[in-house]
Design a protein around this motif. Structure first.
Motif, PDB file in Angstrom:
ATOM      1  N   LYS A 258      -6.993   6.750  16.550  1.00 35.32           N
ATOM      2  CA  LYS A 258      -7.938   7.459  17.406  1.00 35.32           C
ATOM      3  C   LYS A 258      -8.123   6.743  18.734  1.00 35.32           C
ATOM      4  CE  LYS A 258     -12.582   9.480  17.426  1.00 35.32           C
ATOM      5  NZ  LYS A 258     -13.837   9.684  16.642  1.00 35.32           N
ATOM      6  N   ALA A 259      -8.151   5.419  18.705  1.00 35.65           N
ATOM      7  CA  ALA A 259      -8.307   4.636  19.932  1.00 35.65           C
ATOM      8  C   ALA A 259      -7.053   4.692  20.800  1.00 35.65           C
ATOM      9  CB  ALA A 259      -8.642   3.192  19.581  1.00 35.65           C
ATOM     10  N   GLN A 260      -5.887   4.759  20.167  1.00 35.50           N
ATOM     11  CA  GLN A 260      -4.632   4.793  20.916  1.00 35.50           C
ATOM     12  C   GLN A 260      -4.401   6.167  21.559  1.00 35.50           C
ATOM     13  OE1 GLN A 260      -2.241   2.245  21.413  1.00 35.50           O
ATOM     14  NE2 GLN A 260      -3.898   0.961  20.667  1.00 35.50           N
ATOM     15  N   ASP A 261      -4.723   7.232  20.825  1.00 34.24           N
ATOM     16  CA  ASP A 261      -4.683   8.600  21.340  1.00 34.24           C
ATOM     17  C   ASP A 261      -3.269   9.101  21.655  1.00 34.24           C
ATOM     18  OD1 ASP A 261      -6.008  10.979  21.952  1.00 34.24           O
ATOM     19  OD2 ASP A 261      -5.957  10.555  24.099  1.00 34.24           O
ATOM     20  N   ASN A 262      -2.225   8.381  21.271  1.00 33.78           N
ATOM     21  CA  ASN A 262      -0.865   8.861  21.536  1.00 33.78           C
ATOM     22  C   ASN A 262       0.078   8.526  20.391  1.00 33.78           C
ATOM     23  OD1 ASN A 262      -0.677   6.119  21.845  1.00 33.78           O
ATOM     24  ND2 ASN A 262      -0.001   6.150  23.972  1.00 33.78           N
ATOM     25  N   ILE A 263      -0.489   8.305  19.194  1.00 28.32           N
ATOM     26  CA  ILE A 263       0.282   7.894  18.029  1.00 28.32           C
ATOM     27  C   ILE A 263      -0.028   8.833  16.867  1.00 28.32           C
ATOM     28  CG2 ILE A 263       0.504   6.098  16.257  1.00 28.32           C
ATOM     29  CD1 ILE A 263       0.044   4.022  18.391  1.00 28.32           C
ATOM     30  N   THR A 264       1.008   9.203  16.120  1.00 26.23           N
ATOM     31  CA  THR A 264       0.836   9.933  14.870  1.00 26.23           C
ATOM     32  C   THR A 264       1.480   9.129  13.755  1.00 26.23           C
ATOM     33  OG1 THR A 264       0.881  12.076  15.999  1.00 26.23           O
ATOM     34  CG2 THR A 264       1.285  12.084  13.637  1.00 26.23           C
ATOM     35  N   VAL A 265       0.797   9.033  12.621  1.00 22.90           N
ATOM     36  CA  VAL A 265       1.289   8.249  11.497  1.00 22.90           C
ATOM     37  C   VAL A 265       1.487   9.168  10.294  1.00 22.90           C
ATOM     38  CG1 VAL A 265       0.797   6.352   9.905  1.00 22.90           C
ATOM     39  CG2 VAL A 265       0.111   6.180  12.308  1.00 22.90           C
ATOM     40  N   TYR A 266       2.678   9.091   9.702  1.00 29.46           N
ATOM     41  CA  TYR A 266       3.001   9.790   8.466  1.00 29.46           C
ATOM     42  C   TYR A 266       3.190   8.730   7.387  1.00 29.46           C
ATOM     43  CZ  TYR A 266       4.228  13.524  11.756  1.00 29.46           C
ATOM     44  OH  TYR A 266       4.206  14.455  12.771  1.00 29.46           O
ATOM     45  N   LEU A 267       2.478   8.870   6.283  1.00 24.31           N
ATOM     46  CA  LEU A 267       2.617   7.858   5.244  1.00 24.31           C
ATOM     47  C   LEU A 267       2.610   8.488   3.864  1.00 24.31           C
ATOM     48  CD1 LEU A 267      -0.391   7.269   3.776  1.00 24.31           C
ATOM     49  CD2 LEU A 267      -0.832   6.261   6.019  1.00 24.31           C
ATOM     50  N   ARG A 268       3.253   7.775   2.960  1.00 21.54           N
ATOM     51  CA  ARG A 268       3.215   8.150   1.548  1.00 21.54           C
ATOM     52  C   ARG A 268       2.706   6.968   0.764  1.00 21.54           C
ATOM     53  NH1 ARG A 268       7.724  11.321  -2.077  1.00 21.54           N
ATOM     54  NH2 ARG A 268       6.584  11.218  -4.043  1.00 21.54           N
ATOM     55  N   GLN A 269       1.582   7.165   0.084  1.00 17.75           N
ATOM     56  CA  GLN A 269       0.998   6.097  -0.706  1.00 17.75           C
ATOM     57  C   GLN A 269       1.777   5.904  -1.999  1.00 17.75           C
ATOM     58  OE1 GLN A 269      -3.025   7.787  -0.771  1.00 17.75           O
ATOM     59  NE2 GLN A 269      -3.700   6.112   0.564  1.00 17.75           N
ATOM     60  N   ARG A 270       1.522   4.802  -2.681  1.00 16.19           N
ATOM     61  CA  ARG A 270       2.242   4.498  -3.915  1.00 16.19           C
ATOM     62  C   ARG A 270       2.011   5.542  -4.998  1.00 16.19           C
ATOM     63  NH1 ARG A 270       6.384   0.937  -3.341  1.00 16.19           N
ATOM     64  NH2 ARG A 270       5.773  -0.789  -1.974  1.00 16.19           N
TER      65      ARG A 270
ATOM     66  N   LEU B 252       0.801  -1.224   0.000  1.00  9.57           N
ATOM     67  CA  LEU B 252       0.000   0.000   0.000  1.00  9.57           C
ATOM     68  C   LEU B 252       0.834   1.275   0.000  1.00  9.57           C
ATOM     69  CD1 LEU B 252      -2.730  -1.021   2.610  1.00  9.57           C
ATOM     70  CD2 LEU B 252      -3.025  -0.790   0.139  1.00  9.57           C
ATOM     71  N   TYR B 253       2.002   1.261   0.655  1.00 14.28           N
ATOM     72  CA  TYR B 253       2.715   2.506   0.919  1.00 14.28           C
ATOM     73  C   TYR B 253       4.169   2.459   0.467  1.00 14.28           C
ATOM     74  CZ  TYR B 253      -1.342   2.604   3.963  1.00 14.28           C
ATOM     75  OH  TYR B 253      -2.631   2.529   4.445  1.00 14.28           O
ATOM     76  N   ALA B 254       4.672   3.621   0.034  1.00 11.32           N
ATOM     77  CA  ALA B 254       6.109   3.746  -0.225  1.00 11.32           C
ATOM     78  C   ALA B 254       6.867   3.677   1.090  1.00 11.32           C
ATOM     79  CB  ALA B 254       6.399   5.053  -0.951  1.00 11.32           C
ATOM     80  N   TYR B 255       6.323   4.346   2.099  1.00 12.69           N
ATOM     81  CA  TYR B 255       6.826   4.207   3.467  1.00 12.69           C
ATOM     82  C   TYR B 255       5.722   4.595   4.436  1.00 12.69           C
ATOM     83  CZ  TYR B 255       7.329   9.311   3.875  1.00 12.69           C
ATOM     84  OH  TYR B 255       7.075  10.650   3.920  1.00 12.69           O
ATOM     85  N   LEU B 256       5.869   4.165   5.659  1.00 14.63           N
ATOM     86  CA  LEU B 256       4.930   4.515   6.722  1.00 14.63           C
ATOM     87  C   LEU B 256       5.724   4.720   8.003  1.00 14.63           C
ATOM     88  CD1 LEU B 256       1.458   3.078   7.481  1.00 14.63           C
ATOM     89  CD2 LEU B 256       3.152   3.185   9.315  1.00 14.63           C
ATOM     90  N   THR B 257       5.531   5.867   8.641  1.00 12.95           N
ATOM     91  CA  THR B 257       6.284   6.231   9.844  1.00 12.95           C
ATOM     92  C   THR B 257       5.327   6.442  11.004  1.00 12.95           C
ATOM     93  OG1 THR B 257       8.092   7.256   8.615  1.00 12.95           O
ATOM     94  CG2 THR B 257       7.769   7.992  10.887  1.00 12.95           C
ATOM     95  N   VAL B 258       5.709   5.921  12.157  1.00 13.97           N
ATOM     96  CA  VAL B 258       4.915   6.074  13.378  1.00 13.97           C
ATOM     97  C   VAL B 258       5.725   6.836  14.411  1.00 13.97           C
ATOM     98  CG1 VAL B 258       3.807   4.850  15.300  1.00 13.97           C
ATOM     99  CG2 VAL B 258       3.624   3.949  12.976  1.00 13.97           C
ATOM    100  N   VAL B 259       5.113   7.852  14.998  1.00 14.96           N
ATOM    101  CA  VAL B 259       5.672   8.550  16.156  1.00 14.96           C
ATOM    102  C   VAL B 259       4.838   8.155  17.366  1.00 14.96           C
ATOM    103  CG1 VAL B 259       6.121  10.782  17.243  1.00 14.96           C
ATOM    104  CG2 VAL B 259       6.543  10.474  14.785  1.00 14.96           C
ATOM    105  N   ALA B 260       5.500   7.645  18.392  1.00 18.60           N
ATOM    106  CA  ALA B 260       4.811   7.111  19.567  1.00 18.60           C
ATOM    107  C   ALA B 260       5.657   7.394  20.814  1.00 18.60           C
ATOM    108  CB  ALA B 260       4.597   5.606  19.405  1.00 18.60           C
ATOM    109  N   PRO B 261       5.098   7.148  22.001  1.00 17.69           N
ATOM    110  CA  PRO B 261       5.864   7.423  23.225  1.00 17.69           C
ATOM    111  C   PRO B 261       7.132   6.594  23.375  1.00 17.69           C
ATOM    112  CG  PRO B 261       3.523   7.299  23.715  1.00 17.69           C
ATOM    113  CD  PRO B 261       3.693   6.837  22.306  1.00 17.69           C
ATOM    114  N   ASP B 262       7.175   5.383  22.820  1.00 15.47           N
ATOM    115  CA  ASP B 262       8.359   4.536  22.949  1.00 15.47           C
ATOM    116  C   ASP B 262       8.671   3.873  21.620  1.00 15.47           C
ATOM    117  OD1 ASP B 262       5.903   2.873  23.583  1.00 15.47           O
ATOM    118  OD2 ASP B 262       7.418   1.299  23.504  1.00 15.47           O
TER     119      ASP B 262
END
Length: 331
Positions: free
Chosen positions: A310-322, A276-286
């Motif tokens: 939304k359920a986790q409430d402490n994660i941000t996702v940066y992604l680039r689709q194909r 699905l993605y060229a890359y996918l990055t997650v920013v999280a507490p750990d």
């Protein structure tokens, strides 16, 4: 023929006491006055830069970081024949496992449940099946035979792993575990904690995944460039990182075939590879969490990722689709 590519070319650790300046590892010059260590860790060249007024203390910390990394690799490495993980995969059971192994598997179980089973460290038989096929002479580009894949899929299922403080065991003969989608993050967290315990107040640890302790010495956030491969000359974007962790997954990080159709991000439900993605990055507490979620999210469409975030409430996702479209998903 297996086409190996790796996002991780370098391990770098920068750390400083409060009030002391610090440059990123690859920008450090001999005249900067920081203490520098060069070596090898987690299968990659490594560099540690400590801005510490006590040279003897800095050297002691170098030794502790090196020893702790080695100790944890001896637990989690998939490729060291003497590691706890290798013993578990070889024999199907592990008596008196380390606390670190038990704790990490408990974290894996949580994320396995929260991801609807998409994060599943028992996909190793699928990886082995693909590796064996594409390592053969003149392999069929369509991949392994359907029956071979079915047999490998029958050995996948994190629910078939039993783990407690006394024993870890598979309930099906032939199962195997990989912690490559979480162990680098876990080790990153442990090294960051070690720095903090020794008085370092600002650091950026890059051990395949990133973990920031505090901010840069000037008070600004650390900045990490995102791209499909670490070797890309120009980042796709930059992300500020202060007191959090970051992990990136890309299907191009390891491909079994030249086309990239068969890669290391394996769906435990189907055996198919992420696309699905060229890359996918997650920013999280750990970093352990960022690492695991980057793997799971690589197998989810954006709307499903948004629901989990939304359920986790402490994660941000940066992604680039194909198709080049870039998205940022957060609570």
């Amino acid at each position: 023929m297996v086409d190996r590519m790796s996002r991780r070319r370098f391990i770098g650790i920068s750390a400083a006491l409060a009030g002391l300046s610090l440059l990123p590892p690859r920008a450090v010059r001999a005249e900067d006055g920081a203490q520098v260590w060069h070596g090898f860790a987690l299968g990659a060249p490594a560099m540690i830069v400590l801005n510490h007024p006590d040279k003897a203390e800095a050297r002691r910390l170098f030794g502790r970081i090196e020893a702790e990394t080695e100790r944890l690799e001896a637990i989690f490495s998939l490729f060291r024949s003497d590691s706890e993980l290798a013993l578990l995969n070889r024999t199907g059971a592990l008596a008196a496992p380390s606390a670190e192994m038990v704790n990490l598997l408990a974290r894996c179980r949580d994320i396995h449940r929260e991801s609807g089973g998409l994060f599943d460290p028992t996909v190793q038989p699928l990886w082995t099946c693909l590796f064996r096929h594409f390592s053969a002479s003149d392999p069929d580009p369509a991949g392994p035979a359907a029956e071979e894949m079915r047999q490998a899929l029958d050995l996948v299922g994190f629910d078939a792993l039993r783990a407690n403080a006394d024993r870890i065991a598979f309930t099906r003969r032939g199962m195997a575990l990989t912690l490559n989608g979480v162990a680098q993050g876990y080790i990153t967290d442990r090294i960051t904690a070690l720095l903090a315990e020794n008085g370092l107040t600002q650091s950026l640890v890059d051990m395949g995944e990133y973990r920031a302790l505090g901010t840069r010495p000037d008070g600004t956030p650390w900045r990490v460039g995102l791209s499909t491969l670490e070797s890309d000359a120009t980042p796709d974007r930059f992300v500020d990182l202060a007191g959090k962790a970051l992990a990136t997954s890309s299907a191009e990080g390891f491909s079994f075939d030249a086309s990239g159709r068969f890669n290391h991000l394996l769906d435990p439900r189907t055996g198919l590879s992420a696309s699905l993605y060229a890359y996918l990055t997650v920013v999280a507490p750990d970093a352990a969490g960022a690492d695991a979620w980057a793997t799971a999210f690589s197998l989810m469409p954006p709307d499903e990722i948004a629901r989990v975030v939304k359920a986790q409430d402490n994660i941000t996702v940066y992604l680039r689709q194909r198709d080049g479209k870039r998205l940022v998903l957060s609570a």
